[in-house]
Design a protein around this motif. Structure first.
Motif, PDB file in Angstrom:
ATOM      1  N   ASP A  79     -89.939  18.242   6.973  1.00 10.79           N
ATOM      2  CA  ASP A  79     -90.525  19.290   6.143  1.00 10.79           C
ATOM      3  C   ASP A  79     -89.465  20.048   5.342  1.00 10.79           C
ATOM      4  OD1 ASP A  79     -93.238  18.995   6.450  1.00 10.79           O
ATOM      5  OD2 ASP A  79     -93.392  20.298   8.198  1.00 10.79           O
ATOM      6  N   ARG A  80     -88.184  19.783   5.619  1.00 11.96           N
ATOM      7  CA  ARG A  80     -87.102  20.431   4.893  1.00 11.96           C
ATOM      8  C   ARG A  80     -86.501  19.514   3.830  1.00 11.96           C
ATOM      9  NH1 ARG A  80     -83.714  24.627   6.471  1.00 11.96           N
ATOM     10  NH2 ARG A  80     -84.687  26.080   7.937  1.00 11.96           N
ATOM     11  N   ARG A 206     -89.704  23.072  -0.872  1.00 18.22           N
ATOM     12  CA  ARG A 206     -89.876  24.030   0.212  1.00 18.22           C
ATOM     13  C   ARG A 206     -88.962  25.227   0.001  1.00 18.22           C
ATOM     14  NH1 ARG A 206     -92.578  19.320   0.523  1.00 18.22           N
ATOM     15  NH2 ARG A 206     -93.778  19.140   2.435  1.00 18.22           N
ATOM     16  N   PRO A 208     -86.502  28.153   1.080  1.00 17.18           N
ATOM     17  CA  PRO A 208     -85.568  28.254   2.208  1.00 17.18           C
ATOM     18  C   PRO A 208     -86.173  29.098   3.323  1.00 17.18           C
ATOM     19  CG  PRO A 208     -84.452  28.671   0.125  1.00 17.18           C
ATOM     20  CD  PRO A 208     -85.913  28.622  -0.186  1.00 17.18           C
ATOM     21  N   LEU A 212     -83.873  26.027  11.588  1.00 16.30           N
ATOM     22  CA  LEU A 212     -84.617  25.002  12.309  1.00 16.30           C
ATOM     23  C   LEU A 212     -85.546  25.604  13.359  1.00 16.30           C
ATOM     24  CD1 LEU A 212     -84.948  21.920  12.672  1.00 16.30           C
ATOM     25  CD2 LEU A 212     -83.144  22.035  14.402  1.00 16.30           C
ATOM     26  N   ASP A 215     -88.619  27.008  11.760  1.00 20.28           N
ATOM     27  CA  ASP A 215     -89.532  25.930  11.370  1.00 20.28           C
ATOM     28  C   ASP A 215     -90.311  25.409  12.580  1.00 20.28           C
ATOM     29  OD1 ASP A 215     -88.727  26.144   8.791  1.00 20.28           O
ATOM     30  OD2 ASP A 215     -87.484  24.343   8.764  1.00 20.28           O
TER      31      ASP A 215
END
Length: 451
Positions: A79-80, A206, A208, A212, A215
């Motif tokens: 997803d990053r 995405r 910022p 992690l 997220d």
């Protein structure tokens, strides 16, 4: 004199099958052949090196343990970063690990620890690939065409699995299983090359985030807030574990002892693949209103193969129940993918998919590792009957969740080109603008982890 109007160019593919969808489907077909073959070849490679059921279980566990350990990180990374880059890197790791495994088996120098390390590397690649692939696939089609697109995708990949399982069974009997592993490595190389051409320019960048851990926390909140989601994942943590133990460990042993070798087991797996092909074709035409109810009822027949191996039924009977279970799991699989597409925001798809994968495979390493010792303790037949019983019990329990029984399909008619600019915004917007399953008795949902 006026020139005649040019005749319209006939489309070679449906409108909803955009460039990304076509590349993803083609790559899945290629890896489907190799992976289905390698599943059988790995078990018989262990037996060829003098291993037993316990050793097969250890190798299977070595593949799934990294999947459990790294899958959540893989979802956050997907997803990053651009998802196609994650997929290509994972395919490269799978290619290298399977090629090394093939060399060791072909040269007759493979030791148990080496096979475990190499399958663990392959499992690590899958941990990063799976969430990225699901997010990429779901963002390649519009909500209106999701059911048909997912049905065709699964029909294509499962069709490849039919040929792969049959090929693996024949090749593992006729030639060294290492050649099957080499075929799988080549498939990963070709598929990775195709996935490198995926277009992610239409996916919004995405913003910022806080790192992690942030997220992962956001993905967890999305996951735990949907009872239909976590309850079915909990169900599949048991179902995947016991079915995986039956098919990875007990199936090859029954084939060796009762059927005379790997060929009949390869035929049975190919028949399961034929069933999934039929199930996907069924779901391309049938759109059940209560998606999760229909899908969950399709999980009950997964108890049949374990029961058939426990008897054991003749090869023809085993193939028959494998076909039925294949059809049934596709009813669940397409319903599940459709629900995920309908309910989960696009920018969280990979993270939620990672929690889905994590829960579904969490118990698989343990189940495959202890399958051999459990057989020695209670006997193979009792162990297989236990597998069948656990599938039935957990599936019956999940039907007690109201969202599973009541979640309904929502029809979307907003015209957006599949896989083109705006389709991801549409998917995300529809999911965000509608009530979550947990707050609506009329909501319903539908990926079969085993498919």
């Amino acid at each position: 004199m006026t020139s005649p109007a040019p005749s319209p160019v006939k489309r070679r593919r449906p409108e909803w099958a955009g460039r990304n969808y076509t590349l993803l489907t083609t790559a899945a077909v290629i890896t489907g052949v190799g992976s289905s073959s390698a599943l059988i070849a790995t078990s018989f490679a262990v037996l060829q090196q003098g291993g037993d059921g316990g050793d097969i279980g250890l190798v299977a566990a070595a593949r799934t343990l990294p999947l459990v350990v790294f899958i959540l990180i893989g979802g956050a990374v997907a997803d990053r970063m651009p998802r196609h880059r994650v997929m290509v890197a994972a395919n490269a790791l799978n290619c290298v690990s399977q090629a090394a495994f093939a060399v060791l088996v072909l040269t007759g120098t493979a030791e148990l620890w080496q096979m475990m390390v190499l399958t663990a590397l392959c499992g690590t690649g899958q941990a990063f690939f799976n969430p990225a692939a699901e997010g990429m696939l779901m963002s390649s089609v519009t909500a209106e065409q999701a059911g048909r697109a997912f049905s065709f995708f699964r029909m294509s990949s499962q069709g490849a699995g039919i040929g792969g399982a049959a090929l693996g069974g024949v090749m593992a009997s006729a030639v060294n299983p290492g050649w099957v592993l080499a075929l799988d490595a080549a498939g990963f190389a070709v598929a990775g090359g195709l996935r490198a051409f995926l277009d992610v320019s239409h996916i919004p960048a995405r913003e910022p985030g806080g790192g992690l851990l942030t997220d992962l926390r956001e993905g967890w909140q999305e996951f735990i807030g949907r009872p239909w989601l976590w309850s079915i994942v909990a169900q599949f943590s048991v179902v995947v574990a016991v079915v995986g133990a039956a098919e990875s460990v007990y199936g090859p042993l029954v084939a060796r002892d009762e059927f005379g070798g790997s060929g009949p087991w390869g035929t049975a797996l190919a028949t399961f693949g034929a069933g999934t092909l039929g199930g996907a074709l069924l779901m391309s035409r049938w759109k059940p209103r209560r998606l999760l109810l229909a899908g969950t009822l399709g999980v009950f027949p997964l108890a049949l193969p374990s029961a058939a191996l426990a008897v054991p039924l003749p090869v023809a009977g085993l193939c028959a129940v494998m076909f039925v279970s294949g059809v049934a799991i596709e009813v669940f699989g397409v319903s599940w993918m459709t629900t995920m597409h309908q309910e989960i925001p696009e920018d969280k798809l990979s993270r939620v998919s990672a929690y889905d994968w994590f829960g579904s495979v969490a118990m698989l390493p343990l189940a495959t590792a202890v399958a051999g010792p459990v057989e020695g303790l209670v006997g193979r037949g009792t162990a297989l009957w236990g597998c069948a019983a656990l599938v039935l019990i957990t599936t019956a329990l999940v039907l007690l969740v109201p969202d599973v029984r009541n979640m309904t399909r929502r029809e979307h008619t907003v015209p957006v080109t599949a896989g083109g600019p705006g389709s991801e915004d549409l998917s995300r917007g529809l999911a965000a603008d509608t009530l979550p399953a947990a707050s609506s008795a009329d909501a319903e949902s539908a990926l079969g982890r085993l498919g």
